[in-house]
Design an enzyme around this catalytic site. Structure first.
Site, PDB file in Angstrom:
ATOM      1  N   LYS A  35       0.834  -1.402  -0.115  1.00 62.69           N
ATOM      2  CA  LYS A  35       0.091   0.030   0.116  1.00 62.69           C
ATOM      3  C   LYS A  35       0.698   1.171  -0.171  1.00 62.69           C
ATOM      4  CE  LYS A  35      -3.681   2.237   2.801  1.00 62.69           C
ATOM      5  NZ  LYS A  35      -4.348   2.078   4.290  1.00 62.69           N
ATOM      6  N   GLU A 144       5.762 -11.537  19.798  1.00 61.98           N
ATOM      7  CA  GLU A 144       4.905 -10.861  20.753  1.00 61.98           C
ATOM      8  C   GLU A 144       3.418 -11.232  21.134  1.00 61.98           C
ATOM      9  OE1 GLU A 144       4.772  -6.339  20.444  1.00 61.98           O
ATOM     10  OE2 GLU A 144       7.031  -6.395  19.827  1.00 61.98           O
ATOM     11  N   LYS A 171      -1.972  -9.417  15.539  1.00 62.38           N
ATOM     12  CA  LYS A 171      -1.080 -10.323  15.046  1.00 62.38           C
ATOM     13  C   LYS A 171      -1.586 -11.839  15.556  1.00 62.38           C
ATOM     14  CE  LYS A 171       2.062 -10.119  12.443  1.00 62.38           C
ATOM     15  NZ  LYS A 171       2.030  -9.804  10.868  1.00 62.38           N
ATOM     16  N   PRO A 222      15.429   8.599  23.314  1.00 60.36           N
ATOM     17  CA  PRO A 222      14.487   8.285  24.490  1.00 60.36           C
ATOM     18  C   PRO A 222      14.544   6.821  24.960  1.00 60.36           C
ATOM     19  CG  PRO A 222      13.593   8.523  22.161  1.00 60.36           C
ATOM     20  CD  PRO A 222      15.167   8.660  22.182  1.00 60.36           C
ATOM     21  N   TYR A 224      12.711   4.232  27.174  1.00 60.21           N
ATOM     22  CA  TYR A 224      11.425   3.969  27.942  1.00 60.21           C
ATOM     23  C   TYR A 224      11.679   3.375  29.307  1.00 60.21           C
ATOM     24  CZ  TYR A 224       9.157   4.341  23.056  1.00 60.21           C
ATOM     25  OH  TYR A 224       8.757   4.707  22.233  1.00 60.21           O
ATOM     26  N   HIS A 301       4.117  -2.058  28.634  1.00 57.88           N
ATOM     27  CA  HIS A 301       5.342  -2.367  28.055  1.00 57.88           C
ATOM     28  C   HIS A 301       5.692  -3.969  28.454  1.00 57.88           C
ATOM     29  CE1 HIS A 301       9.719  -0.676  27.099  1.00 57.88           C
ATOM     30  NE2 HIS A 301       9.361  -2.027  26.362  1.00 57.88           N
TER      31      HIS A 301
HETATM   32  P1  NAD Z   1       7.289  -2.397   8.185  1.00 60.11           P
HETATM   33  O1  NAD Z   1       6.417  -1.486   9.048  1.00 60.11           O
HETATM   34  O2  NAD Z   1       8.577  -2.012   7.895  1.00 60.11           O
HETATM   35  O3  NAD Z   1       6.460  -2.822   6.651  1.00 60.11           O
HETATM   36  C1  NAD Z   1       5.169  -3.056   6.422  1.00 60.11           C
HETATM   37  C2  NAD Z   1       4.967  -3.002   4.926  1.00 60.11           C
HETATM   38  O4  NAD Z   1       3.451  -3.218   4.849  1.00 60.11           O
HETATM   39  C3  NAD Z   1       5.324  -1.388   4.590  1.00 60.11           C
HETATM   40  O5  NAD Z   1       5.779  -1.541   3.164  1.00 60.11           O
HETATM   41  C4  NAD Z   1       3.535  -0.961   4.422  1.00 60.11           C
HETATM   42  O6  NAD Z   1       3.396  -0.028   3.273  1.00 60.11           O
HETATM   43  C5  NAD Z   1       2.811  -2.447   3.988  1.00 60.11           C
HETATM   44  N1  NAD Z   1       1.725  -2.303   4.502  1.00 60.11           N
HETATM   45  C6  NAD Z   1       0.814  -1.870   5.683  1.00 60.11           C
HETATM   46  N2  NAD Z   1      -0.478  -1.653   5.447  1.00 60.11           N
HETATM   47  C7  NAD Z   1      -0.871  -2.269   4.239  1.00 60.11           C
HETATM   48  C8  NAD Z   1      -1.902  -2.522   3.618  1.00 60.11           C
HETATM   49  N3  NAD Z   1      -3.244  -2.470   4.251  1.00 60.11           N
HETATM   50  N4  NAD Z   1      -1.930  -3.139   2.486  1.00 60.11           N
HETATM   51  C9  NAD Z   1      -0.732  -3.348   1.915  1.00 60.11           C
HETATM   52  N5  NAD Z   1       0.404  -2.970   2.461  1.00 60.11           N
HETATM   53  C10 NAD Z   1       0.442  -2.624   3.643  1.00 60.11           C
HETATM   54  O7  NAD Z   1       7.167  -3.971   8.881  1.00 60.11           O
HETATM   55  P2  NAD Z   1       8.377  -4.819   9.005  1.00 60.11           P
HETATM   56  O8  NAD Z   1       9.085  -4.808  10.409  1.00 60.11           O
HETATM   57  O9  NAD Z   1       8.984  -5.135   7.810  1.00 60.11           O
HETATM   58  O10 NAD Z   1       7.424  -6.222   9.370  1.00 60.11           O
HETATM   59  C11 NAD Z   1       7.015  -6.918   8.410  1.00 60.11           C
HETATM   60  C12 NAD Z   1       6.308  -8.330   9.023  1.00 60.11           C
HETATM   61  O11 NAD Z   1       6.961  -9.048   9.952  1.00 60.11           O
HETATM   62  C13 NAD Z   1       4.878  -7.826  10.084  1.00 60.11           C
HETATM   63  O12 NAD Z   1       3.863  -8.505   9.620  1.00 60.11           O
HETATM   64  C14 NAD Z   1       5.339  -7.941  11.016  1.00 60.11           C
HETATM   65  O13 NAD Z   1       4.444  -8.046  12.126  1.00 60.11           O
HETATM   66  C15 NAD Z   1       6.383  -9.029  10.978  1.00 60.11           C
HETATM   67  N6  NAD Z   1       7.519  -8.962  12.285  1.00 60.11           N
HETATM   68  C16 NAD Z   1       8.508  -7.917  12.360  1.00 60.11           C
HETATM   69  C17 NAD Z   1       9.526  -8.028  13.190  1.00 60.11           C
HETATM   70  C18 NAD Z   1      10.401  -6.927  13.403  1.00 60.11           C
HETATM   71  O14 NAD Z   1      11.242  -6.945  14.082  1.00 60.11           O
HETATM   72  N7  NAD Z   1      10.163  -5.984  12.644  1.00 60.11           N
HETATM   73  C19 NAD Z   1       9.235  -9.255  13.879  1.00 60.11           C
HETATM   74  C20 NAD Z   1       8.717 -10.158  13.826  1.00 60.11           C
HETATM   75  C21 NAD Z   1       7.743 -10.318  12.726  1.00 60.11           C
HETATM   76  O1  DAU Z   2       9.331  -8.738  18.802  1.00 63.25           O
HETATM   77  C1  DAU Z   2       9.065  -8.628  17.435  1.00 63.25           C
HETATM   78  C2  DAU Z   2       8.453  -7.125  17.401  1.00 63.25           C
HETATM   79  O2  DAU Z   2       9.750  -6.227  17.450  1.00 63.25           O
HETATM   80  C3  DAU Z   2       7.882  -7.077  15.910  1.00 63.25           C
HETATM   81  O3  DAU Z   2       6.837  -7.598  16.043  1.00 63.25           O
HETATM   82  C4  DAU Z   2       7.625  -5.628  15.876  1.00 63.25           C
HETATM   83  O4  DAU Z   2       6.893  -5.155  14.509  1.00 63.25           O
HETATM   84  C5  DAU Z   2       8.744  -4.629  16.123  1.00 63.25           C
HETATM   85  O5  DAU Z   2       8.315  -3.407  15.827  1.00 63.25           O
HETATM   86  C6  DAU Z   2       9.246  -4.949  17.231  1.00 63.25           C
HETATM   87  O6  DAU Z   2       8.732  -4.464  18.166  1.00 63.25           O
HETATM   88  P1  DAU Z   2       9.312  -3.754  19.707  1.00 63.25           P
HETATM   89  O7  DAU Z   2       8.310  -2.927  20.081  1.00 63.25           O
HETATM   90  O8  DAU Z   2      10.117  -4.633  20.410  1.00 63.25           O
HETATM   91  O9  DAU Z   2      10.446  -2.793  18.889  1.00 63.25           O
HETATM   92  P2  DAU Z   2      10.963  -1.404  19.120  1.00 63.25           P
HETATM   93  O10 DAU Z   2      11.983  -0.960  18.350  1.00 63.25           O
HETATM   94  O11 DAU Z   2       9.708  -0.307  18.888  1.00 63.25           O
HETATM   95  O12 DAU Z   2      11.328  -1.206  20.640  1.00 63.25           O
HETATM   96  C7  DAU Z   2      12.239  -2.056  21.112  1.00 63.25           C
HETATM   97  C8  DAU Z   2      12.318  -1.833  22.575  1.00 63.25           C
HETATM   98  O13 DAU Z   2      12.874  -0.615  22.863  1.00 63.25           O
HETATM   99  C9  DAU Z   2      10.978  -1.950  23.189  1.00 63.25           C
HETATM  100  O14 DAU Z   2      11.258  -2.554  24.609  1.00 63.25           O
HETATM  101  C10 DAU Z   2      10.782  -0.520  23.445  1.00 63.25           C
HETATM  102  C11 DAU Z   2      11.976   0.129  23.647  1.00 63.25           C
HETATM  103  N1  DAU Z   2      12.003   1.668  23.153  1.00 63.25           N
HETATM  104  C12 DAU Z   2      11.561   1.629  21.774  1.00 63.25           C
HETATM  105  C13 DAU Z   2      11.511   3.022  21.153  1.00 63.25           C
HETATM  106  C14 DAU Z   2      10.703   3.310  19.760  1.00 63.25           C
HETATM  107  C15 DAU Z   2      12.661   2.408  23.762  1.00 63.25           C
HETATM  108  O15 DAU Z   2      12.882   2.381  25.061  1.00 63.25           O
HETATM  109  N2  DAU Z   2      12.650   3.776  23.219  1.00 63.25           N
HETATM  110  C16 DAU Z   2      12.211   4.005  21.953  1.00 63.25           C
HETATM  111  O16 DAU Z   2      12.167   5.430  21.337  1.00 63.25           O
END
Ligand code: NAD
Ligand code: DAU
Length: 361
Positions: A35, A144, A171, A222, A224, A301
């Site tokens: 999207k 998660e 999810k 920042p 948390y 958290h």
């Molecule tokens: P991201 O936010 O970087 O990317 C998500 C993508 O999905 C974007 O390109 C966005 O444009 C697209 N999107 C969002 N809504 C949409 C819609 N309605 N229709 C079509 N496209 C849409 O996410 P990510 O970190 O790459 O995560 C990808 C997948 O992996 C997710 O399902 C997430 O839950 C899962 N995941 C992420 C992590 C992580 O650490 N980032 C860990 C475990 C699982």
């Molecule tokens: O565990 C898998 C997940 O990891 C994925 O499913 C999610 O899509 C991905 O966003 C990630 O989630 P988290 O919440 O763990 O990721 P985030 O980078 O947002 O935060 C990592 C940790 O750091 C979390 O304990 C919150 C903390 N944090 C995050 C931000 C953005 C801070 O302390 N300060 C910050 O500004």
């Protein structure tokens, strides 16, 4: 030639999946459906956009009619579903986007796959031999869904679901629905639940790229609460190798946990990043750490995530390839080298590109 749909391929993990599949499997046509929300960035895929076996389609998985038309047109052989709203903090502010994309969007994809892959369109159980055609619906999910751990223990595939944020609940809900389509309709599904990814192209709202960007610009970091929360970090390309393996060799109906066996307290991770950045930027030792600012904790958290990926290691022979120290340094180098990519995001420039390329079509 098989046609594989990858959803969310313009995002962080999705773009790495698209790249690997386009480059490794010239006998697959890869259709990337995205999207292009704030998190989607086609600059992530500049090196593959001209490949013959790659096509980008802009579209919303929440639009069921559009999804059905797309599946009828392309007759996908497989789906790797990553599109999602992925940021926990945003889910706390606006849960509805997460419900729509992560739950309704997933159901739309499941229905469309069921409609083109299964003989019975009337909701009756599907014929088992239809599964043999090599179709696969692979849902990429998160650790998660299992909730929060105390100081001890690991999530296994048998851990009960206990999601605690709107993101993780959305999810978890989509995981349950994916499994329901396996049990009810024999839809050939696979799920994997992965821990925190890091690496190139991650949107700078997530902890690691946010800190790299802020250290570079001398802005507060920042942290948390007290920074005591623990996450298990995995190099994104190791996740993508696991996805490749599970897509091709995983057992239909199964779930696989993926993790780095690499737990870090947030505060220790941020300090480690500061140390690396001091060296890279030629700053005095301890300079960047002065930017650490403890801020109000994230609501609800989760304290600790830790994944037992023993099943994936034993059954499919996967293991992470990169040590965290090396991966973190590579990540810092990538962000420092790709200043334009980062600046285009922070300035909003990257989305203007889409307005010209796609929205006006
Ligand atoms: P991201 O936010 O970087 O990317 C998500 C993508 O999905 C974007 O390109 C966005 O444009 C697209 N999107 C969002 N809504 C949409 C819609 N309605 N229709 C079509 N496209 C849409 O996410 P990510 O970190 O790459 O995560 C990808 C997948 O992996 C997710 O399902 C997430 O839950 C899962 N995941 C992420 C992590 C992580 O650490 N980032 C860990 C475990 C699982
Ligand atoms: O565990 C898998 C997940 O990891 C994925 O499913 C999610 O899509 C991905 O966003 C990630 O989630 P988290 O919440 O763990 O990721 P985030 O980078 O947002 O935060 C990592 C940790 O750091 C979390 O304990 C919150 C903390 N944090 C995050 C931000 C953005 C801070 O302390 N300060 C910050 O500004």
């Amino acid at each position: 030639m098989k046609t594989i749909l990858i959803t969310g391929g313009a995002g962080f993990i999705g773009s790495h999946v698209v790249r690997l599949f386009v480059k490794k499997y010239s006998d697959y046509k890869i259709v990337n459906l995205d999207k292009l929300t704030y998190a989607g960035n086609l600059a992530n895929l500049e090196d593959v956009e001209k490949e013959k076996n790659y096509e980008f389609v802009k579209g919303d998985i929440v639009d069921g009619e559009f999804i059905n038309t797309l599946f009828t047109k392309y007759k996908f052989d497989g789906v790797i579903h990553l599109a999602a709203e992925s940021h926990v903090d945003r889910s706390i502010v606006n849960p509805m986007d997460f419900i729509m994309t992560n739950i309704v969007g997933t159901v739309n994809l499941l229905n469309a796959a069921k409609n083109i892959w299964m003989e019975n369109m009337d909701g009756k159980p599907c014929l088992p031999d239809r599964q043999a055609a090599g179709r696969k619906f692979y849902h990429i999910s998160t650790d998660e869904v299992y909730g929060s751990l105390g100081k001890e223990g690991f999530f296994t595939e048998k851990t009960s679901y206990d999601p605690r944020s709107p993101y993780s609940a959305s999810k978890a809900s989509s995981d349950h629905i994916v499994r329901a389509y396996f049990h009810t309709y024999n839809l050939p599904v696979i799920i994997s639940n992965c821990s925190n990814n890091y690496g190139a192209n991650q949107f700078p709202e997530k902890l690691i790229p946010l800190c790299i960007n802020n250290i570079k610009n001398n802005k507060p970091l920042p942290v948390y609460g007290k920074g005591e929360n623990v996450r298990d970090w995995l190099w994104v390309e190791d996740h993508v190798n696991a996805i490749d393996l599970i897509y091709h060799s995983g057992k239909t109906g199964e779930t696989y946990n993926i993790g780095g066996n690499n737990e870090w307290k947030n505060i220790d991770l941020v300090k480690q990043l500061c140390r690396i950045m001091d060296i890279k930027l030629g700053r005095a030792k301890g300079e960047s750490e002065k930017l650490i600012t403890f801020v109000k904790d994230r609501a609800g958290h989760d304290l600790r995530y830790a994944i037992d990926s023993g099943k994936l290691q034993k059954e499919l022979g996967w293991s992470p390839s990169l040590q965290f120290e090396e991966g973190l340094e590579k990540t810092v180098d990538w962000y420092l080298k790709n200043e334009k990519w980062l600046n285009n995001i922070t300035s909003g420039e990257y989305q203007k590109y889409y307005d010209n390329q796609y929205v006006k079509r």
